[in-house]
Scaffold this motif. Structure first.
Motif, mmCIF file in Angstrom:
data_model
loop_
_atom_site.group_PDB
_atom_site.id
_atom_site.type_symbol
_atom_site.label_atom_id
_atom_site.label_comp_id
_atom_site.label_asym_id
_atom_site.label_seq_id
_atom_site.Cartn_x
_atom_site.Cartn_y
_atom_site.Cartn_z
ATOM 1 N N SER A 365 0.925 -1.313 0.097
ATOM 2 C CA SER A 365 -0.229 -0.009 0.036
ATOM 3 C C SER A 365 0.843 1.201 -0.088
ATOM 4 C CB SER A 365 -0.856 -0.149 1.389
ATOM 5 O OG SER A 365 -0.166 0.160 2.438
ATOM 6 N N ARG A 366 1.929 1.047 0.590
ATOM 7 C CA ARG A 366 3.024 2.215 0.458
ATOM 8 C C ARG A 366 3.577 2.493 -0.941
ATOM 9 N NH1 ARG A 366 5.043 4.366 5.354
ATOM 10 N NH2 ARG A 366 3.159 3.995 6.984
ATOM 11 N N ARG A 367 3.820 1.534 -1.767
ATOM 12 C CA ARG A 367 4.331 1.794 -3.077
ATOM 13 C C ARG A 367 3.636 2.834 -3.832
ATOM 14 N NH1 ARG A 367 8.231 -2.215 -5.563
ATOM 15 N NH2 ARG A 367 8.388 -3.965 -4.236
ATOM 16 N N PRO A 368 2.272 3.008 -3.907
ATOM 17 C CA PRO A 368 1.941 3.822 -4.700
ATOM 18 C C PRO A 368 2.031 5.529 -4.143
ATOM 19 C CG PRO A 368 0.189 2.097 -4.501
ATOM 20 C CD PRO A 368 1.178 2.038 -3.426
ATOM 21 N N GLU A 369 2.121 5.416 -2.732
ATOM 22 C CA GLU A 369 2.504 6.543 -2.066
ATOM 23 C C GLU A 369 3.920 7.234 -2.522
ATOM 24 O OE1 GLU A 369 1.937 6.161 2.165
ATOM 25 O OE2 GLU A 369 -0.271 5.371 1.870
ATOM 26 N N ILE A 370 4.668 6.309 -2.439
ATOM 27 C CA ILE A 370 6.353 6.661 -2.882
ATOM 28 C C ILE A 370 6.237 7.128 -4.319
ATOM 29 C CG2 ILE A 370 8.623 5.663 -2.980
ATOM 30 C CD1 ILE A 370 7.863 4.091 -0.557
ATOM 31 N N ARG A 371 5.443 6.382 -5.187
ATOM 32 C CA ARG A 371 5.687 6.886 -6.628
ATOM 33 C C ARG A 371 4.859 8.294 -6.779
ATOM 34 N NH1 ARG A 371 4.172 1.501 -7.703
ATOM 35 N NH2 ARG A 371 1.799 2.008 -7.743
ATOM 36 N N ARG A 372 3.778 8.731 -5.863
ATOM 37 C CA ARG A 372 3.252 9.929 -6.104
ATOM 38 C C ARG A 372 4.202 11.167 -5.554
ATOM 39 N NH1 ARG A 372 -1.487 7.313 -4.630
ATOM 40 N NH2 ARG A 372 -1.268 7.428 -2.711
ATOM 41 N N PHE A 373 4.798 10.748 -4.535
ATOM 42 C CA PHE A 373 5.873 11.485 -3.864
ATOM 43 C C PHE A 373 6.840 11.936 -4.816
ATOM 44 C CE2 PHE A 373 10.077 11.677 -2.064
ATOM 45 C CZ PHE A 373 10.015 12.403 -1.368
ATOM 46 N N ALA A 374 7.365 10.887 -5.396
ATOM 47 C CA ALA A 374 8.467 11.128 -6.259
ATOM 48 C C ALA A 374 8.100 11.887 -7.517
ATOM 49 C CB ALA A 374 9.069 9.731 -6.809
ATOM 50 N N ASN A 375 7.060 11.578 -8.106
ATOM 51 C CA ASN A 375 6.555 12.240 -9.421
ATOM 52 C C ASN A 375 6.123 13.683 -9.051
ATOM 53 O OD1 ASN A 375 6.477 10.516 -11.264
ATOM 54 N ND2 ASN A 375 4.897 9.210 -10.439
ATOM 55 N N GLU A 376 5.693 14.124 -7.935
ATOM 56 C CA GLU A 376 5.648 15.530 -7.588
ATOM 57 C C GLU A 376 6.696 16.172 -7.219
ATOM 58 O OE1 GLU A 376 2.972 15.206 -4.136
ATOM 59 O OE2 GLU A 376 1.317 14.446 -5.166
ATOM 60 N N ARG A 377 7.815 15.833 -6.447
ATOM 61 C CA ARG A 377 9.099 16.179 -5.957
ATOM 62 C C ARG A 377 10.069 16.312 -7.132
ATOM 63 N NH1 ARG A 377 12.015 15.378 -0.570
ATOM 64 N NH2 ARG A 377 13.685 16.616 -0.896
ATOM 65 N N TYR A 378 10.107 15.475 -7.957
ATOM 66 C CA TYR A 378 10.964 15.230 -9.240
ATOM 67 C C TYR A 378 10.437 15.403 -10.446
ATOM 68 C CZ TYR A 378 13.454 13.828 -5.116
ATOM 69 O OH TYR A 378 14.117 13.676 -3.827
ATOM 70 N N SER A 379 9.407 16.149 -10.725
ATOM 71 C CA SER A 379 8.747 16.041 -11.891
ATOM 72 C C SER A 379 9.375 16.453 -13.239
ATOM 73 C CB SER A 379 7.395 16.723 -11.829
ATOM 74 O OG SER A 379 7.781 18.377 -11.804
#
Length: 396
Positions: A365-379
């Motif tokens: 369940s944490r994997r999608p959260e990590i992907r969202r975090f990365a896509n926002e911060r390192y877009s």
């Protein structure tokens, strides 16, 4: 960046036919911001992102097969340089953005940069590593001299961290206003299918109980793999369910890899380590990141790691040493943990903390959260905006 700023702007993106995730990411993002891109590449960096409006894909490098005979390699490199020089003479874009130097690095740093400048090109350079030879402990006077010349000939330089900017200013006397720090865009180019964790683990013969660590990427002394092996030896004394996947090519570090293999045997870890040594094709990478429970970056020295962002693209948590900017890229207890460099005891402690944490217990369940975090911060959109502003100033 506003549409008016980007309107009419064009750039030649010189990729050296390598680093497909970064090249495609920035090329597509610049085009999405209204910048016309001449994408100078090869078969290796070709992708559907280059078939979009605003991108002119010029495959000047062609085939780069590693198993070709020496004379074939030499001929195709010379042919590529000939094409590149002809392109530079007649190219429409005034701004040339060098993402990586080509095969003959010393030629690229001095004569080729001078050639671009004589033609009136505005040259931008991305320093992914300020001085890679210093990192690899094989620096020379000639290396530093030619780097200094390239940095002086470039009209603007992009780096990925404030520490890299400081090193450029300190070691190569680059003025502060000539350097811009941009994020390292997240790698979203690798296949990410419906492959499940269980299916990926079966591929490696892993069982549900195995606590699986992943070391991914080229194998080199500065990456501290020996410390990870020593930490694994400590962990295995109390928990035999740990497993370590080592995936990547040893390249010019065959002697170092032999030392690692000897350490694995001496520590009695032969049955706990899965070796996949060699180039990992893009289509295979997904299996590694979905089979693993955590990605390990036990580096001794680095500024920033593309492997970290690759892990994030699959939602995989990271355990990394506190070197370069790695601490800045990890949210403790949410996207991973940080430990002391060159300290196997602290590395083992961090691994134990991770497997006792909610990050591991709730991994899927944490994997999608990590992907969202990365896509926002390192877009890539943020990268394109900062990059486009520099292009506009230089082209004005």
């Amino acid at each position: 960046m506003s549409a008016s700023v980007a309107s009419g702007l064009s750039v030649a993106l010189l990729t050296a036919g390598m680093d497909k995730p970064y090249a495609l990411g920035i090329g597509a993002a610049l085009a999405a911001h209204g910048i016309r891109v001449d994408f100078i590449g090869s078969d290796e960096v070709d992708g559907p992102e280059l078939r979009s409006p605003g991108v002119n894909f010029l495959n000047l490098r062609g085939n780069q097969r590693r198993d070709a005979r020496y004379l074939v390699k030499a001929a195709r490199v010379l042919r590529y340089y000939g094409r590149l020089l002809r392109y530079a003479i007649s190219a429409e874009p005034r701004v040339f953005h060098v993402l990586w130097n080509n095969y003959f690095e010393l030629f690229d740093r001095v004569p080729l940069m001078l050639f671009y400048r004589v033609l009136g090109r505005r040259v931008v350079f991305t320093a992914h590593n300020v001085n890679a030879r210093k990192r690899d402990a094989n620096d020379t006077f000639l290396n530093r001299l030619t780097l200094k010349i390239q940095y002086s000939l470039a009209q603007h330089i992009f780096v990925h961290t404030e520490k890299m900017k400081a090193e450029l200013m300190r070691d190569f006397q680059v003025s502060e206003d000539k350097v811009t720090v941009i994020p390292f865009g997240i790698n979203n180019t690798l296949p990410n299918t419906s492959l499940t964790r269980e299916e990926a683990r079966r591929h490696f013969g892993l069982e549900a109980r195995h606590k699986t660590l992943l070391f991914f990427g080229n194998i080199a002394p500065y990456k501290g793999l020996e410390h990870l092996i020593t930490a694994l030896s400590t962990l295995a004394k109390t928990d035999p369910d740990f497993r370590l996947i080592i995936a990547g090519a040893a390249g010019n570090c065959a002697e170092y890899w032999q030392q690692i293999q000897k350490l694995i045997v001496d520590q009695g870890l032969r049955n706990l380590v899965l070796e996949r040594i060699g180039f990992v094709p893009d289509v295979e990478a997904e299996k590694y990141f979905k089979a693993a429970d955590v990605l390990l970056l036990p580096y001794n020295y680095i500024f920033q790691s593309g492997v970290l962002f690759l892990g994030y693209s699959f939602g995989l948590p990271i355990i990394a040493t506190d070197v370069g900017s790695l601490r800045e890229d990890i949210v403790e207890g949410k996207t991973g943990f940080v430990c002391r460099p060159q300290d196997p005891v602290d590395l083992a402690r961090s691994i134990e903390i991770y497997f006792a944490s909610d990050v591991f217990r709730q991994l899927e369940s944490r994997r999608p959260e990590i992907r969202r975090f990365a896509n926002e911060r390192y877009s890539w959109s943020k990268v394109a905006e900062l990059t486009g502003k520099v292009y506009s100033r230089l082209a004005a």
